[in-house]
Write an enzyme that holds these catalytic residues in place. Structure first.
Site, PDB file in Angstrom:
ATOM      1  N   SER A 192       0.738  -1.208  -0.064  1.00 59.99           N
ATOM      2  CA  SER A 192       0.023   0.061  -0.083  1.00 59.99           C
ATOM      3  C   SER A 192       0.875   1.132   0.147  1.00 59.99           C
ATOM      4  O   SER A 192       1.619   1.629  -0.828  1.00 59.99           O
ATOM      5  CB  SER A 192      -0.962   0.059   1.019  1.00 59.99           C
ATOM      6  OG  SER A 192      -1.922   0.966   1.146  1.00 59.99           O
TER       7      SER A 192
ATOM      8  N   HIS B 102      -7.441  -6.071   0.446  1.00 61.26           N
ATOM      9  CA  HIS B 102      -6.390  -5.350   0.570  1.00 61.26           C
ATOM     10  C   HIS B 102      -5.027  -5.814   1.399  1.00 61.26           C
ATOM     11  O   HIS B 102      -3.935  -5.529   1.219  1.00 61.26           O
ATOM     12  CB  HIS B 102      -6.793  -3.592   0.847  1.00 61.26           C
ATOM     13  CG  HIS B 102      -5.640  -2.606   0.723  1.00 61.26           C
ATOM     14  ND1 HIS B 102      -4.822  -2.443  -0.302  1.00 61.26           N
ATOM     15  CD2 HIS B 102      -5.185  -1.760   1.687  1.00 61.26           C
ATOM     16  CE1 HIS B 102      -3.965  -1.483  -0.140  1.00 61.26           C
ATOM     17  NE2 HIS B 102      -4.109  -1.287   0.979  1.00 61.26           N
TER      18      HIS B 102
END
Length: 261
Positions: A88, A241
């Site tokens: 990320s 995610h």
């Protein structure tokens, strides 16, 4: 903006160096399981990025500055080059490092983020910031109390526990944040930005995405290949995610196979 000396934890002392960079609201401890596994074959350095973990709190942050922090770290550790893995926000730091200092990066692994600017349609972090800022950590009596309050903004219990790992007890009672929450919120527009580049990174790159996440979409392929022409993209099914935490064995196998090519 000057670089800062990053807090880190080293695992193992054999094999090529591997640097692991966490995402927003994270710390090196989030990657402990993976670090121990990788340390069987690599010398692993897990970093706390600025304004996270035990690294310095500074007034601002962007990807150029955070990449410079990693360059400084590598110099301090006398690392001429290393494999780099980032998730990320950490994935964008890793991309920026490779684009700005290609000789420092051997193989690059980017976990569930693309080299693009994410627009206003993303609302989950806005809600997270709202919830975290609404907490008054100095008056909290327990993590359970914090969890109950944060649930108004963050529905997922696993995400809440991840976020609340940033609460640390004060000697005087109550809690305090170990993240620099106000600066993270102020810097969030910069953290949505794409890494900057004068040219592509020509080394091998692996992007790993979760099929339930929308951080790497089919329309991002052009942007990925423009900056990373040797990139491949692998997908972990039924994963969001936080793919390295949701499917750690699968994630590790993909990463380890790529590094061992």
């Amino acid at each position: 903006m000057s670089s800062v000396a990053l807090n880190f934890k080293k695992y193992g002392s054999c094999g090529e160096p591997l640097i692991i960079i966490h995402g927003l609201f994270g710390s090196h401890s989030n990657w402990a399981w993976h670090c121990r596994k990788f340390a069987e074959h690599y010398t692993v350095f897990a970093l706390d990025m600025r304004n996270h973990g035990a690294s310095p709190h500074v007034p601002s942050m962007d990807y150029a500055a955070m990449a410079d922090d990693v360059v400084r770290f590598m110099s301090e550790q006398e690392l001429d080059h290393a494999h780099v893995l980032g998730h990320s926000m950490g994935g964008k730091v890793a991309m920026q490092l490779a684009l700005s200092n290609p000789s420092l990066v051997d193989r690059l692994i980017v976990a569930d983020v693309a080299p693009v600017q994410y627009g206003g349609e993303r609302g989950e972090h806005d809600e997270i910031f709202e919830g975290l800022c609404a907490l008054q950590p100095e008056s909290l009596e327990s993590r359970n109390q914090a969890d109950q309050q944060l649930a108004e903004w963050v529905e997922d219990e696993i995400v809440r526990q991840f976020l609340l790992s940033n609460l640390v007890r004060r000697e005087a009672g109550g809690f305090q944040w170990r993240i620099n929450l106000s600066v993270l919120k102020e810097s969030y527009p910069a953290l949505r930005d794409r890494p900057s580049a004068e040219g592509p990174f020509e080394g091998p790159v692996l992007f790993i995405r979760g099929d339930l996440s929308d951080y790497i979409k089919p329309e991002h392929k052009e942007a990925i290949l423009k900056l990373f022409p040797k990139a491949t993209v692998k997908t972990i099914m039924q994963t969001g995610h936080w793919l390295h935490a949701e499917k750690p064995e699968t994630f590790h196998r993909l990463a380890a196979d790529f590094l061992g090519d």
